[in-house]
Design a protein around this motif. Structure first.
Motif, PDB file in Angstrom:
ATOM      1  N   ASP B  94       0.891  -1.072  -0.354  1.00  0.00           N
ATOM      2  CA  ASP B  94      -0.221   0.070  -0.015  1.00  0.00           C
ATOM      3  C   ASP B  94       0.915   1.580   0.090  1.00  0.00           C
ATOM      4  N   ASP B  96       3.938   1.932  -1.426  1.00  0.00           N
ATOM      5  CA  ASP B  96       4.589   1.450  -2.816  1.00  0.00           C
ATOM      6  C   ASP B  96       3.031   1.583  -3.655  1.00  0.00           C
TER       7      ASP B  96
ATOM      8  N   GLU D  56       9.173  11.412  -2.039  1.00  0.00           N
ATOM      9  CA  GLU D  56      10.124  12.216  -1.862  1.00  0.00           C
ATOM     10  C   GLU D  56      10.434  13.324  -2.542  1.00  0.00           C
TER      11      GLU D  56
HETATM   12  C1  LIG Z   1      12.585   5.802  -3.091  1.00  0.00           C
HETATM   13  C2  LIG Z   1      12.480   4.753  -2.436  1.00  0.00           C
HETATM   14  N1  LIG Z   1      12.012   5.177  -0.735  1.00  0.00           N
HETATM   15  C3  LIG Z   1      11.901   4.911  -0.056  1.00  0.00           C
HETATM   16  C4  LIG Z   1      12.060   3.989   0.272  1.00  0.00           C
HETATM   17  C5  LIG Z   1      11.827   3.073   1.737  1.00  0.00           C
HETATM   18  N2  LIG Z   1      10.838   1.592   1.573  1.00  0.00           N
HETATM   19  C6  LIG Z   1      10.823   0.220   0.926  1.00  0.00           C
HETATM   20  S1  LIG Z   1       9.792  -0.150   1.318  1.00  0.00           S
HETATM   21  C7  LIG Z   1       9.008   1.463   1.972  1.00  0.00           C
HETATM   22  C8  LIG Z   1       7.535   0.865   1.896  1.00  0.00           C
HETATM   23  C9  LIG Z   1       6.892  -0.544   2.637  1.00  0.00           C
HETATM   24  O1  LIG Z   1       5.389  -0.163   3.120  1.00  0.00           O
HETATM   25  P1  LIG Z   1       4.598  -1.208   1.323  1.00  0.00           P
HETATM   26  O2  LIG Z   1       4.238  -0.347   0.198  1.00  0.00           O
HETATM   27  O3  LIG Z   1       3.362  -0.599   2.428  1.00  0.00           O
HETATM   28  O4  LIG Z   1       5.038  -2.348   1.458  1.00  0.00           O
HETATM   29  P2  LIG Z   1       4.650  -3.527   2.702  1.00  0.00           P
HETATM   30  O5  LIG Z   1       6.571  -3.592   3.495  1.00  0.00           O
HETATM   31  O6  LIG Z   1       4.152  -2.901   3.659  1.00  0.00           O
HETATM   32  O7  LIG Z   1       4.788  -5.320   2.124  1.00  0.00           O
HETATM   33  C10 LIG Z   1       9.379   2.390   1.920  1.00  0.00           C
HETATM   34  C11 LIG Z   1       8.956   3.601   2.073  1.00  0.00           C
HETATM   35  C12 LIG Z   1      13.178   3.640  -0.618  1.00  0.00           C
HETATM   36  N3  LIG Z   1      13.287   2.363  -0.730  1.00  0.00           N
HETATM   37  N4  LIG Z   1      13.381   3.642  -2.181  1.00  0.00           N
END
Ligand SMILES: Cc1ncc(C[n+]2csc(CCOP(=O)(O)OP(=O)(O)O)c2C)c(N)n1
Ligand SMILES: Cc1ncc(C[n+]2csc(CCOP(=O)(O)OP(=O)(O)O)c2C)c(N)n1
Ligand code: SF4
Ligand code: SF4
Ligand code: SF4
Ligand code: SF4
Ligand code: SF4
Ligand code: SF4
Ligand SMILES: [Mg+2]
Ligand SMILES: [Mg+2]
Lengths: 179, 245, 76, 359, 245, 359, 76, 179
Positions: B94, B96, D56
């Motif tokens: 979510d 993503d 970002e």
């Molecule tokens: C450009 C960028 N911003 C931030 C991140 C850090 N990051 C890695 S996973 C994530 C979010 C994960 O949340 P979700 O999409 O809900 O997946 P979930 O882990 O909950 O299954 C973030 C912000 C990144 N790798 N690249």
């Protein structure tokens, strides 16, 4: 004085916490200190570890070069770090979970049945404090009282109800390794 | 002896790195079972997100690409345009899909890209340690909403399925859950339907799956499933929001 | 497990188990419990109390997030 | 002053608050999450706003808006997230807006890994965004220094009306050390920013903008920016010298690599090798003159980085070919050990003696 | 002599650079007249987009910021959070808002940012010379859809007002047109309403204004207005899509 | 071969088609719009796909997907749009995907202006994205060369499995010159990319990825990438020398600035000043060795750029302090005139004579 | 224009006019036409044929994108 | 041979087109050629201009240094470019729209009532061709026939119905300046 400690175990065993507690107490004792955690996905479920350095001199690098002490609460972590130890170092290991013989014979070993003791105390969560207590008893540069004072600063507020049990665990741990 | 529940061919043998009780693994299995049943494993290219399921490329036993955070629909577009005869799906969290990847999913849907998106909504940023997501429920405590999410500061749980259903390019949009066997069965059928629409060349398809994050919700796996069934489904109603045959 | 398959209605890949206990909540026969040895991951994996009671309904496998369980039905 | 034990990420956040920063816009990414998480409970306490942006790109543009409206504002991220801010940073520099940007570097390229790295040096110092712009880049090597530099960063940003970057890595961000906070700034006491867009009451409208369609005006603007960068080179260069007084060889390293290098220096000294450390604290402006002033005694330089070699180009430009400049680097999140650095130094010194021997 | 139609104080004296017959100028005037009537010029901060109206910062006689392409809602968020007592509006084209700025507008709306967005939809990228926009009508010829927009290749004209209305943070969303006096009057009243909701602290407000691009449409200004009234309004129905009092 | 008169932007597009490129993903921006516009009618003719993305970020990630699926693919933009591609380019380099990226530079920073500029040199050659990566950067100075380099770019990209950038400016993009297209490649004849994700039929699944959580593996990967960059430096350096045989002074310039500089060289020669031109065609790898080989005859170098001075750092690194390196630059879309360059040369030569006089 | 204001019901800032002719299409009196001199911009600006006929309805000004026209009403 | 021409006027007067046409014909005649437009927002409504270079030698820079000829169709453009001209250059100006006296007396001037002629031809759009014709008549290195041949290549297909009228306009323009 310069002491370098690796603390390691399963995520959830409270390894990071006793690392912080140790560093905090070290600071209170007037030493230079640093606390460096391992971080990353392996933290969930897997093993967690941190390095604490306590010294009278400015600490150049917070990373581990040759650790004086290893406080280890599970088998995978022991296998990972046993070899790192320098010869006149010592290993404090959680004999409740680590049944296997240690490889290193050239260093002094302290067995701590931390989980069993914690269970007796009524909460296996304090096994980490038992381990720390055992460690502190062998060292003279940090008084266990300072550590107890530091507890409230390091434990998150919602855990303060467990302060006493933690102190108890520290004491029992200490008493064991004194033996 | 007949096999009642086995191990799908469309999954590799690799053990999941997910936390205990995390339903990512379960959702992986459902997608894999659908690929098996439709016999499309050899012509499917999957796109893994950045999130806890980033390693999906090690778990799905088909060609995989790992996309930049939020960009899975764009990456999938590139793949599908180059190989219109192949089956392409994205697997996204979510954060993503509903946060950084908003523009990419909206426009993939609006273009009617012939891809299927598995949208795993666990109302939190799992991989980074439990920060608030746009899908986080009001009052829900996260590491960046320590007092609970406030609509004044951060707005409302975003309903992606409802929003994307407005777009003409989207032909099948549904929300399912995996908090009990009945819903797991429904979820699988819905995912299968989505892939079938893609194979039929209808348009963009997405299945939003309500999922758990026991570790960051601070619950046991079993309580987490209860929370999905009781709290999440009341904010994120289950059902088919769009179906254009 | 090869040979087991013939005899057993249900098999557990116990090294995959993360002790989330979800399966235990759905088993109509309540025959799934957590064992007390620890696996490599550090979890106490699930195990079955009474094989005979299993009706091969497959619910445990269906809810398992980590593909620990295989379920078979004896043809009759 | 009471000492507290803090993570670098949290210490930077607290320092920003004490510098009068009341607005944070960011997006989660490892290994800097403790920073926004700290802000999410701390800023409301002081009447500020913590807002998690949708990305970002959005975060840096929220910073643009708040900075343009006169606020002291912070954003933080790590390598891939910083790459997404490149357009926004170029805009902020072009529109001459003050703000502070934290990059807690992780290993790349691409998604790479989450372990410490220093491979965004070029991006930070040369301008990863388009156009001729620069920002002051500060590289702390301890949690206390991270605190002090963060507080200073806001002053520098306001003075130049230019973004300032705090360039750290996973070690600086994650480690805990004792820190003291001595200063505390009340944002309401800060000099009013007459150029800010806070409502055109009893004055002409203010405009925040980076567009200049007239090429002559845009060139003028670029020269105005250049004048700022030149002033930075004059006024703001910061560097720490460690055991350089009698050194014959110099390590050049910054941030956590510099910390490790001090070990190597001490170990080398024990072996009787006269090594010192030049630690740039400002990566832009780079301490070119300071390095040049060491040419008299130094026979060879060794640059140590957690990269394939980026700062080494600035070291070479400073040395201007007058001395050999060697390199030792690790990548991918691997961290150089003092032992390995020492070994490299021993090789360099031996070769140096051989060469002289031959002459 | 009483003034029937004059020159609003909220506009500078500067002549517009817009092409002959382009309704950007007209929409500027409407916004300025509303600022005059609400007497908010001195406490308003406007955000100009990247697009033909990029120079809006030279035309509106209030504080202005020029935002990166698509980022006006994010910039406006930064301004409004720093000055909650001020009035903040964005003025954005359809490429700016509906394409590159999709995530920013969706999340500003979902957060219920207290800003007003004037969304000028002319179904094309004007400034860059007439490329297809997500809002371009099917069959419409542009420099990047030389055979006319095809839904297979590029999907469908995106209906932003309809889509954003789904979000809980949005309180007032309407679509108006300026192709004749009656609609111009409506448009102005609608814009005024939006600003009033912002002043009342209700939530996110947006007015989509159908506008002309004679030069890139290859029409006379007069024919362009006809095209808006006949073609555009049939794909983009006028009206109020959301109003939460 | 029939000559046709074409704009640089269109010629690059046609060249890509003839190089077997069948996929274009991009987003409009001045001054490169003629390129996508050309593709929008040309690609369908050859059964390819032109897709206008929702943003530059989406476009570069569509390129990632198509490249990972084995296609020859192109994207193009201009400075601010390229900044938005920084994360994506770092991913493409990290995942080792071949593609071609065109940057028709305009003046910055920020929105800046739309007139020609060369101020994205650092971004293109040092790595504006995060992490240690590089891409081959090709700088055409005529429409014909733009055509030839574009066709070559796809070969280089496939050979190294690495992105290649064509770095032009508003002049190269907008001007019309006669061009001939001699080659024509059928994409179906190209060697199959065994690593591409086009369906795991009768083989193990292929994976396109840039994540390596194991630091040792990630370091290995970085060293593998470095080996590619080193090979480029060995094999692929391209440079043109103009009247350098007997030159005592050398101008170093690329792209359209180099074109203008040839005028200056000729004018200087008429005045009896022995000046030559070194024109790097590959900006990465930079023709370091070639420049060093000129040290014997050259008394001083003059770098001419449409920037505040970026390539000059590579020139200085090449010259290694052995000769003075001067700079003349214009910014904001202003274009250096041959007269102004000549004037600068005259100053340099005079001073040079004085200095020698004094000795 | 200062004094004009008193006499005229409608004024044109002809240098602003871009000859888009929109105003001419809405004038109920059809008294607006394009003049034949060229303004600085190169356009033939709008002008009025018969001032008397103007009813000060303001429609021309309302539709003008370039604020060329001011309209006044004589109080009576 | 080296000829440098600036062509300038209002956007929409077809200035860019005759520039391309000239360059194309030059290419056909076997010369090196380049065509460089001004670009940017000022193009809409405002003035547009381009530089054409025709030479026997490789063209170093496509930009204008000292133009030999100026073909100018409106006043603002004349005011902008008149001063750039080198002394032995010549200016072809659209006397239908440019009423003002020229400042430069040191260069030869060709008056072309392009719009009036175009109007007589029935389409003011071909005024640009009249201007070009007038220019070509004074130059010998490009034959008007080559230019006519080139028309179909440069005019977009949907304008091919106007080919004849364009040729006519070229001829009349030529006839005038011959006088
Ligand atoms: C450009 C960028 N911003 C931030 C991140 C850090 N990051 C890695 S996973 C994530 C979010 C994960 O949340 P979700 O999409 O809900 O997946 P979930 O882990 O909950 O299954 C973030 C912000 C990144 N790798 N690249
Ligand atoms: C990051 C970035 N990408 C692309 C551009 C080029 N660009 C300028 S305006 C514009 C779109 C204009 O279209 P629209 O938003 O509809 O406004 P209009 O001109 O039609 O009023 C584009 C793509 C840019 N300046 N910056
Ligand atoms: S963090 Fe949450 S989402 Fe990620 S694996 Fe653990 S439980 Fe699943
Ligand atoms: S198959 Fe059914 S009965 Fe057997 S163990 Fe699993 S859940 Fe229980
Ligand atoms: S559901 Fe699976 S993982 Fe969880 S306890 Fe049961 S078998 Fe183990
Ligand atoms: S290009 Fe279109 S939108 Fe832009 S000013 Fe001209 S008519 Fe208006
Ligand atoms: S005011 Fe009314 S009547 Fe008078 S000119 Fe304008 S439109 Fe015509
Ligand atoms: S509407 Fe305005 S610009 Fe257009 S012709 Fe009339 S007065 Fe001139
Ligand atoms: Mg999530
Ligand atoms: Mg538009």
């Amino acid at each position: 004085m310069k002491e370098e400690i690796i603390l390691a175990g399963f995520g959830g065993q409270g390894i990071m916490l006793i690392g912080k507690l140790l560093a905090y107490a070290g600071m209170k004792e007037g030493f230079e200190v640093s606390w460096m955690p391992s971080y990353g996905p392996e933290m969930r479920g897997g093993t967690a570890n941190c390095i604490v350095k306590i010294s009278t001199k400015r600490i150049a690098s917070p990373l581990s070069s040759n650790p004086d002490s290893l406080i280890v609460m599970n088998l995978p972590s022991l296998e990972k770090f046993e070899s790192y130890m320098n010869n006149n170092g010592s290993i404090y290991f959680n004999s409740s979970l680590i049944k296997k013989e240690l490889v290193r014979k050239d260093i002094n070993i302290v067995e701590v049945p931390a989980n069993d003791i914690a269970k007796d105390l009524g909460n296996s969560k304090v096994a980490n404090m038992v381990m720390l207590g055992a460690y502190l008893a062998k060292k003279d540069f940090i008084s266990i009282d300072i550590v107890k004072e530091s507890l409230s600063k390091v434990l998150s507020a919602r855990r303060h109800n467990l302060l006493l049990m933690n102190e108890e665990a520290l004491d029992i741990g200490a008493s064991i390794s004194k033996v | 002896m007949e096999l009642v529940a086995g191990y799908p061919e469309s999954l590799t043998e690799k053990e999941f790195h997910y936390c205990s009780g995390c339903t990512h693994g379960l959702i992986h299995r459902l997608v894999a079972e659908v690929m098996d049943e439709l016999e499309i494993r050899e012509k499917t290219i999957g796109v893994a997100p950045v999130g806890c399921s980033v390693l999906a490329y090690e778990y799905f036993n088909c060609d995989m690409q790992e996309a930049a955070h939020g960009s899975a629909p764009a990456v999938a577009t590139g793949i599908k345009r180059a190989h219109p005869d192949k089956v392409v799906f994205t697997y996204q969290g979510d954060g993503d899909l509903a946060s950084i990847g908003t523009a990419e999913i909206v426009h993939a849907a609006n273009r009617g890209e012939l891809i299927t998106t598995i949208f795993v909504n666990n109302a939190i940023y799992g991989m980074t340690g439990g920060q608030m997501a746009p899908t986080t429920l009001l009052e829900q405590k996260t590491t960046t909403s320590p007092e609970g999410r406030s609509n004044i500061l951060s707005g409302y749980p975003i309903k992606m399925s409802e929003m994307l259903s407005v777009l003409d390019g989207a032909v099948y949009i549904a929300r399912v859950s995996v908090h009990n066997p009945a819903n797991i069965r429904k979820a699988k059928n819905t995912i299968k339907k989505a892939f079938e629409y893609q194979l039929a060349g209808k348009g963009f398809t997405m299945v939003e799956v309500l999922s758990t994050c026991p570790i960051n919700w601070g619950m046991t796996a079993v309580d987490a499933l209860k929370w999905v069934g009781e709290e999440m489904t009341s904010i994120y109603p289950l059902g088919i929001f769009k179906e254009v045959e | 497990m090869g040979t087991n398959k013939e005899s057993k209605k249900i098999t557990f890949d116990k090294e995959r188990c993360k002790a989330c206990q979800i399966c235990t909540t759905v088993c109509p026969k309540k025959i799934l419990i957590m064992s007390d040895q620890i696996n490599h991951k550090g979890y106490r994996p699930v195990t079955i109390t009474d094989h005979e009671k299993c009706i091969s309904c497959g619910l445990c496998a269906m809810v398992c997030p980590d593909l620990v369980i295989k379920v078979y039905k004896v043809r009759s | 002053m009471e000492k507290t034990l803090m993570k670098g990420n949290e210490a930077i956040a607290e320092a920003a608050v004490r510098a009068g920063c009341r607005y944070f816009f960011g997006y989660p990414i490892t290994p800097q999450n403790a920073l926004p998480e700290y802000m999410s409970h701390r800023l409301p306490e002081v009447g500020g706003v913590f807002l998690q942006a949708e990305s970002e790109v959005a975060a840096i543009n929220m910073v643009y808006g708040a900075a343009g409206a006169g606020a002291r504002v912070l954003t933080s991220s790590s390598s891939p997230g910083i790459s997404l801010k490149m357009e926004g940073i170029s805009y902020i520099a072009g529109a001459e807006l003050p703000c502070v940007i934290v990059n807690i570097m992780r290993a790349g390229p691409g998604l790479g890994g989450i372990q410490p790295s220093q491979s965004d040096y070029f991006q930070a110092t040369k301008g990863g965004g388009h156009g001729d712009y620069h920002m002051t880049v500060l590289a702390p090597s301890s949690v206390q220094e991270a605190v002090d530099l963060t507080m200073e960063a806001f002053e520098i940003a306001d003075y130049y009306r230019n973004p300032v970057m705090i360039l750290g890595d996973g070690i600086i961000g994650q480690m805990m050390e004792p820190v003291v906070f001595d200063k505390k700034i009340n944002p309401d006491r800060l000099k009013k920013k007459e150029w800010a867009t806070d409502g055109a009451k009893n004055r002409k409208p203010n405009i925040i903008n980076s567009l200049l369609l007239d090429t002559e005006k845009l060139e003028e603007h670029n020269l105005k920016l250049k004048a700022k960068y030149d002033e930075m080179k004059e006024r703001d260069v910061r560097v720490e010298l460690y055991k350089m007084e009698d050194a014959e060889f110099a390590i050049v390293a910054y941030g956590s690599t510099a910390r490790i290098s001090t070990n190597a220096v001490d170990m080398a000294r024990e072996k009787g090798i006269k090594v010192g450390l030049i630690r740039p604290i400002t990566l832009f402006p780079f301490p070119e003159k300071v390095i040049q002033s060491t040419l008299v005694n130094i026979k060879a330089y060794l640059t140590v980085e957690m990269s394939l070699g980026q700062m080494i180009e600035d070291v070479k430009l400073s040395v201007g070919g007058k001395r050999p400049v060697h390199f030792y680097g690790r990548t991918g999140g691997m961290i150089p050990t003092a032992e390995a650095i020492l070994e490299k130094i021993e090789k360099i010194t031996e070769n140096d003696h051989l060469e002289r021997g031959e002459k």
